[in-house]
Design an enzyme around this catalytic site. Structure first.
Site, mmCIF file in Angstrom:
data_model
loop_
_atom_site.group_PDB
_atom_site.id
_atom_site.type_symbol
_atom_site.label_atom_id
_atom_site.label_comp_id
_atom_site.label_asym_id
_atom_site.label_seq_id
_atom_site.Cartn_x
_atom_site.Cartn_y
_atom_site.Cartn_z
ATOM 1 N N ASP A 39 0.848 -1.193 0.000
ATOM 2 C CA ASP A 39 0.000 0.000 0.000
ATOM 3 C C ASP A 39 0.880 1.238 0.000
ATOM 4 O O ASP A 39 2.043 1.206 0.411
ATOM 5 C CB ASP A 39 -0.921 0.011 1.219
ATOM 6 C CG ASP A 39 -2.112 0.929 1.047
ATOM 7 O OD1 ASP A 39 -3.118 0.473 0.477
ATOM 8 O OD2 ASP A 39 -2.024 2.095 1.462
ATOM 9 N N ASP A 65 4.923 3.665 -3.853
ATOM 10 C CA ASP A 65 4.133 3.912 -5.061
ATOM 11 C C ASP A 65 4.357 2.768 -6.037
ATOM 12 O O ASP A 65 5.447 2.596 -6.582
ATOM 13 C CB ASP A 65 4.548 5.244 -5.683
ATOM 14 C CG ASP A 65 3.660 5.660 -6.838
ATOM 15 O OD1 ASP A 65 2.993 4.795 -7.437
ATOM 16 O OD2 ASP A 65 3.644 6.871 -7.160
ATOM 17 N N ASN A 92 -4.915 -4.820 -7.149
ATOM 18 C CA ASN A 92 -6.140 -4.130 -6.732
ATOM 19 C C ASN A 92 -5.981 -2.622 -6.614
ATOM 20 O O ASN A 92 -6.956 -1.889 -6.784
ATOM 21 C CB ASN A 92 -6.605 -4.700 -5.390
ATOM 22 C CG ASN A 92 -7.703 -3.881 -4.773
ATOM 23 O OD1 ASN A 92 -8.859 -3.926 -5.195
ATOM 24 N ND2 ASN A 92 -7.348 -3.084 -3.760
ATOM 25 N N TYR A 158 -10.230 7.051 -16.294
ATOM 26 C CA TYR A 158 -10.501 5.841 -15.511
ATOM 27 C C TYR A 158 -11.082 4.745 -16.397
ATOM 28 O O TYR A 158 -10.688 3.579 -16.310
ATOM 29 C CB TYR A 158 -11.459 6.174 -14.376
ATOM 30 C CG TYR A 158 -11.693 5.048 -13.402
ATOM 31 C CD1 TYR A 158 -10.829 4.851 -12.327
ATOM 32 C CD2 TYR A 158 -12.770 4.167 -13.540
ATOM 33 C CE1 TYR A 158 -11.037 3.814 -11.419
ATOM 34 C CE2 TYR A 158 -12.987 3.141 -12.649
ATOM 35 C CZ TYR A 158 -12.119 2.966 -11.589
ATOM 36 O OH TYR A 158 -12.324 1.946 -10.699
ATOM 37 N N LYS A 162 -9.311 1.077 -17.038
ATOM 38 C CA LYS A 162 -9.924 -0.191 -16.655
ATOM 39 C C LYS A 162 -10.239 -1.071 -17.862
ATOM 40 O O LYS A 162 -10.205 -2.309 -17.760
ATOM 41 C CB LYS A 162 -11.173 0.061 -15.812
ATOM 42 C CG LYS A 162 -10.861 0.668 -14.442
ATOM 43 C CD LYS A 162 -9.948 -0.229 -13.606
ATOM 44 C CE LYS A 162 -9.753 0.293 -12.198
ATOM 45 N NZ LYS A 162 -8.920 -0.597 -11.361
#
Length: 254
Positions: A39, A65, A92, A158, A162
């Site tokens: 993370d 990062d 994720n 976005y 995706k």
């Protein structure tokens, strides 16, 4: 022995400090897997590791990062050194855009969203593949989005990122299916994760998209998304490869 076949497996979960990633990390640990909690936020990652350890599981935090190669290398090396390899990779981690239409998207917004949402999963997948290939097995689960299935669920950056995740997923599934490696993705719909969107007041993109948001239905809990991720990574899904699984309360059917 876990019925999922995940007991003792080495699992990397990115974006594991909160939301779907945290829920997935906890779910894998509950199945007996050892989890690399990756993370950007050190405090969040450490808290998840402590939660897993308090329940008797094994986990380690790696922060940084994931769009930077140095972080990718540390995550991969940690999994190999601490847990003996990489059995499962969950890509994720991701960020939202500003729901901007193409004419409103600045270079910085476009490049950052693509870098985090698409390039980072590519970099980490490329890094772990040699270890999976050496083992002759592996499972990769990517987090796509309802925006990977349609053009009305997010802004241009976005949505493009995706859709790219879907292409990456399917390419991996074909290229490595004969090497014992499966790659699938979930496509979450509305999910309670605490993510906020920085909308530009009066912008064209949000105004257009607002008309479609009524189709979301009941938002999912993060644990419901995590359950789908664990299933796709498990032995129960041993012949499932290249699937984009909507977890969206039927939004994709509307």
């Amino acid at each position: 022995m876990s019925a999922t076949g995940l007991d003792g497996r080495s699992v990397i979960v990115t974006g594991a400090g909160s939301g779907i990633g945290r829920a997935a990390a906890l779910a894998f640990a509950a199945e007996g897997a050892r989890v690399v909690v990756a993370d950007l936020n050190p405090e969040s990652a450490t808290a998840v590791v402590q939660e897993i350890e308090a329940a008797g599981g094994g986990a380690v935090a790696v922060t940084g990062d994931l769009s930077e190669q140095e972080t990718v290398d540390r995550v991969t090396a940690t999994a190999v050194e601490r847990f003996g390899g990489v059995d499962v990779l969950v890509n994720n981690a991701g960020i939202m855009d500003r729901m901007s239409a193409v004419a409103e998207v600045g270079d910085a917004e476009w490049e950052r969203v693509i870098r985090v949402n698409l390039t980072a999963p590519f970099l980490l997948t490329r890094a772990v593949l040699p270890h999976m290939l050496a083992a002759g097995r592996g499972a990769i689960v990517n987090t796509a989005s309802e925006a990977s299935l349609r053009g009305s669920a997010a802004g241009a950056a976005y949505t493009a990122s995706k859709h790219g995740v879907v292409g990456l997923t399917k390419s991996l599934a074909v290229m490595y299916r004969d090497k014992g490696i499966r790659t699938n993705a979930i496509a979450p719909g509305g999910t309670r994760t605490g993510i906020t969107v920085d909308l530009e007041p009066g912008a064209h993109g949000p105004a257009v998209l607002g008309a479609y948001m009524g189709n979301i239905g009941r938002p999912a809990e993060a644990a419901e998304q995590a359950a789908a991720i664990v299933f796709l990574a498990s032995d129960a899904a041993s012949n499932i490869n290249g699937v984009i699984l909507p977890v969206d309360n039927g939004w994709a059917a509307v």
